[in-house]
Design a protein around this motif. Structure first.
Motif: not given
Length: 128
Positions: A10-14, A29-30, A97-98, A109-114
């Motif tokens: 909902l907030k990021r697209i990996g 991530a986007i 991933a975590k 919350r920068d998207g790297r995990l996603d």
């Protein structure tokens, strides 16, 4: 065949890519401000990398499986893709991933995990 995968949130697209059929690389991530902006950013990304097939993570199992599948498929319809699409079970990919990145970087919350989750989805699709 050049492949890409996305982990739609909902907030990021990996995002991850595989250009040679074996090595999967997570990408930036986007960040999702709204559906239309995110769809446009993904279309641009796919064109820039000349991606030939898109793999999309779908959650299987869990209480909100149907709702998430509906949301993800609606988002994919906004992409108006001219390349083949395949869906891959993403269950547990974010948790995995975590675990994989524990200690490598702070879980912001920068998207790297996603994007690492998207990498896992693409590796599953490739059978790695």
């Amino acid at each position: 065949m050049k492949l890409a995968s996305i982990d739609v949130g909902l907030k990021r697209i990996g995002v991850a890519i595989c250009l040679d059929g074996s090595i999967v690389l997570p990408q930036n991530a986007i960040l999702r401000k709204n559906r239309n902006q995110a769809a446009k950013d993904i279309q641009t990304f796919l064109q820039e990398w000349q991606i030939e097939k898109l793999i999309i993570g779908l959650p299987k199992g869990g209480s909100s499986e149907e709702e998430m599948e509906r949301r993800i498929k609606h988002f994919v319809s906004l992409l108006a893709l001219e390349i083949p699409v395949a869906y891959q079970d993403e269950q547990g990919s974010s948790f995995e991933a975590k675990e994989l990145t524990m200690g490598d970087f702070k879980h912001k919350r920068d998207g790297r995990l996603d994007s690492v989750a998207a990498k896992i989805i693409l590796e599953r699709y490739l059978g790695q």
